[in-house]
Motif scaffolding. Structure first.
Motif, short mmCIF file in Angstrom:
data_model
loop_
_atom_site.label_atom_id
_atom_site.label_comp_id
_atom_site.label_asym_id
_atom_site.label_seq_id
_atom_site.Cartn_x
_atom_site.Cartn_y
_atom_site.Cartn_z
N LEU A 3 0.84 -1.20 0.00
CA LEU A 3 0.00 0.00 0.00
C LEU A 3 0.88 1.25 0.00
CD1 LEU A 3 -2.80 -0.87 2.60
CD2 LEU A 3 -3.07 -0.57 0.13
N TYR A 4 0.55 2.14 -0.93
CA TYR A 4 1.33 3.38 -1.03
C TYR A 4 0.41 4.58 -0.85
CZ TYR A 4 5.42 0.88 -2.63
OH TYR A 4 6.51 0.06 -2.70
N TYR A 5 0.90 5.57 -0.14
CA TYR A 5 0.16 6.81 -0.01
C TYR A 5 0.47 7.69 -1.22
CZ TYR A 5 -1.38 11.37 1.51
OH TYR A 5 -1.99 12.59 1.57
N PHE A 6 -0.57 8.23 -1.85
CA PHE A 6 -0.36 9.01 -3.08
C PHE A 6 -1.21 10.27 -3.07
CE2 PHE A 6 -1.90 9.56 -7.63
CZ PHE A 6 -0.82 10.32 -8.01
N SER A 7 -0.57 11.39 -3.34
CA SER A 7 -1.31 12.62 -3.64
C SER A 7 -0.75 13.18 -4.92
CB SER A 7 -1.14 13.64 -2.52
OG SER A 7 -1.56 14.92 -3.00
N GLU A 8 -1.62 13.69 -5.77
CA GLU A 8 -1.14 14.29 -7.02
C GLU A 8 -0.61 15.69 -6.80
OE1 GLU A 8 -3.99 13.53 -10.40
OE2 GLU A 8 -2.04 13.18 -11.33
N MET A 9 -0.63 16.16 -5.55
CA MET A 9 -0.23 17.52 -5.25
C MET A 9 -0.97 18.55 -6.11
SD MET A 9 3.87 17.12 -4.60
CE MET A 9 4.19 18.86 -4.35
N PRO A 10 -2.29 18.53 -6.04
CA PRO A 10 -3.04 19.53 -6.81
C PRO A 10 -2.92 20.91 -6.18
CG PRO A 10 -4.52 18.26 -5.42
CD PRO A 10 -3.17 17.63 -5.27
N HIS A 11 -3.16 21.89 -6.99
CA HIS A 11 -3.17 23.27 -6.52
C HIS A 11 -4.56 23.54 -5.94
CE1 HIS A 11 -2.95 27.53 -6.21
NE2 HIS A 11 -1.84 27.65 -6.90
N HIS A 12 -4.70 23.34 -4.59
CA HIS A 12 -6.03 23.42 -3.99
C HIS A 12 -6.65 24.81 -4.08
CE1 HIS A 12 -6.06 19.41 -2.32
NE2 HIS A 12 -4.81 19.57 -1.94
N GLU A 13 -5.79 25.83 -4.12
CA GLU A 13 -6.31 27.19 -4.10
C GLU A 13 -6.77 27.66 -5.47
OE1 GLU A 13 -3.54 26.13 -2.91
OE2 GLU A 13 -3.73 26.38 -0.74
N TYR A 14 -6.59 26.83 -6.45
CA TYR A 14 -6.97 27.20 -7.80
C TYR A 14 -8.49 27.23 -7.89
CZ TYR A 14 -5.67 27.52 -12.75
OH TYR A 14 -5.43 27.95 -14.02
N PRO A 15 -9.08 28.37 -8.28
CA PRO A 15 -10.55 28.43 -8.31
C PRO A 15 -11.14 27.48 -9.36
CG PRO A 15 -9.54 30.54 -8.91
CD PRO A 15 -8.43 29.58 -8.71
N ASP A 16 -12.27 26.90 -9.01
CA ASP A 16 -12.90 25.92 -9.91
C ASP A 16 -13.11 26.48 -11.30
OD1 ASP A 16 -12.92 24.16 -7.92
OD2 ASP A 16 -15.05 24.34 -7.43
N GLU A 17 -13.57 27.76 -11.34
CA GLU A 17 -13.92 28.30 -12.65
C GLU A 17 -12.69 28.45 -13.55
OE1 GLU A 17 -13.79 31.70 -9.66
OE2 GLU A 17 -14.49 29.64 -9.75
N GLU A 18 -11.52 28.66 -12.95
CA GLU A 18 -10.30 28.75 -13.77
C GLU A 18 -9.81 27.37 -14.16
OE1 GLU A 18 -6.92 31.07 -12.54
OE2 GLU A 18 -8.20 32.69 -11.80
#
Lengths: 179, 220
Positions: A3-18
């Motif tokens: 089992l591996y822990y994985f995050s894609e490191m998304p830019h959480h602060e990026y607004p949905d509309e953009e």
């Protein structure tokens, strides 16, 4: 099973509309002109180099990936992240899944970097290779019609670097090198 | 007649008029439409070599060459390789040269819908607009469009839509040449027409007002 822990490191602060036009397909380079990225740096807490909790709760290791020019993944250098995690963790396997071969112009350099991350971590790196998606293919100005042959050729050259004595000359279909 | 990156659009009205005086051969490039694959090709110079063989194989003698956009670039390359094999040249908004001002639109970044709009200045001024684009494409047509796009990438991805060496060779092409461009071309800057005219020793440039990229093909 591992089992591996994985995050894609998304830019959480990026607004949905953009992000909406880019994220669902992960196929389109995000414009930088209106980008929130410039105003608010992305958090890397999802895979913070100081965090070792995934192994403490039972994960076998951390998985790291890479994309370019998209808010859905701001990890732009899997080997760089692997090297940092190699110093901030002690037990976790570091699964790189993976390095994007068809967009790589210098596979020998990539072979060196993966090897160095493996040394820094004391031999905990597991190296995986991927073909990449549209967004970074276009970003790297890599011709998509050569995607498969470049993947195979980069793979073969890297494996040769790791397993056979040098120096040798490589005259491939898309890559030439002296190693 | 050598077609552009959008593929062979078939028998058009302007060809009907040209055919009153000439025999027209309008082949579909290898890798485009229903033509066979050509994975060995790595650039427009390879396509140019192919068409020089083809002129021989088809027994066309010394034909006039008319090329549109990507086909215009191909025609120009053919003329640099074997000027004696060709009579006169007509280049309609050809790519092939790096623009001194502006840049060639990245067709791989834009969707087919966007490209359709960018391709013309005024759709209502194109008599065959409805016939060509008036309905949604069939699955078979979408398949062909994708194939055309792939072959275009094979031929012209890098350097993008031009050959940095071409300007070295064009001054050796003394074939009488007509260059046609639309002032409102949003794909290939009209300034490129001036560059071609300057480099080709026996060329005339006609720039049409209120005319876009695709319109110039018809007008040629």
């Amino acid at each position: 099973m591992k089992l591996y822990y994985f995050s894609e490191m998304p830019h959480h602060e990026y607004p949905d509309e953009e992000g909406a036009p880019a994220i669902p397909r992960c196929a389109w380079p995000s414009p930088t002109a209106s980008s929130t990225v410039r105003r608010r740096p992305p958090t890397t807490s999802a895979i913070s180099p100081s965090t070792s909790w995934p192994t403490s709760v039972g994960f076998d290791g951390l998985m790291i990936n890479e994309h370019h020019s998209t808010p859905s993944c701001v990890n732009v250098g899997a080997n760089m992240t692997a090297a940092v995690l190699g110093r901030t963790t002690t037990r976790a396997k570091l699964l790189i899944l993976g390095n994007i071969l068809p967009i790589e112009d210098n596979p020998v350099r990539m072979a060196e970097q993966i090897a160095m991350a493996d040394l820094i971590s004391g031999g905990r790196v597991l190296s995986g290779f991927v073909r990449g998606v549209g967004v970074e293919t276009w970003w790297a100005n890599a011709n998509p019609v050569h995607n498969r042959e470049r993947f195979e050729e980069c793979h073969d050259l890297i494996m040769k670097c790791w397993t056979e004595p040098g120096p040798f000359r490589w005259e491939g279909g898309t890559i030439t090198s002296v190693t | 007649m050598l077609h552009g990156a959008g593929g062979n659009r078939g028998w058009r009205r302007w060809m009907e008029r040209v055919a009153e005086h000439y025999t027209i051969w309008a082949p579909t490039h290898p890798g485009f439409g229903a033509s066979g694959d050509a994975e060995w090709m790595e650039g427009v110079d390879d396509l140019a070599r192919f068409y020089l063989w083809w002129i021989d194989a088809a027994g066309l003698g010394r034909p006039h060459l008319l090329g549109q956009s990507l086909g215009g670039w191909t025609a120009a390359e053919m003329a640099t390789m074997s000027p004696g094999a060709i009579d006169r040249l007509v280049l309609a908004a050809p790519v092939g040269l790096k623009p001194e001002r502006g840049e060639i639109l990245d067709v791989f970044y834009h969707s087919p819908q966007q490209l359709r709009e960018l391709n013309v200045h005024d759709p209502s001024a194109i008599p065959e607009w409805e016939e060509l684009f008036g309905r949604a494409p069939t699955p078979a047509e979408l398949e062909i469009a994708e194939r055309n796009r792939e072959m275009t990438a094979r031929l012209a991805w890098k350097p993008y839509m031009h050959n940095p060496r071409l300007e070295r060779f064009l001054p050796r092409v003394s074939n009488p040449t007509l260059i046609v461009w639309g002032r409102e071309d949003r794909i290939v800057p009209a300034a490129c027409g001036e560059q071609y005219r300057r480099l080709l020793p026996n060329a005339t440039l006609t720039v049409l007002e209120r005319c876009g990229h695709l319109d110039a093909h018809r007008a040629s």
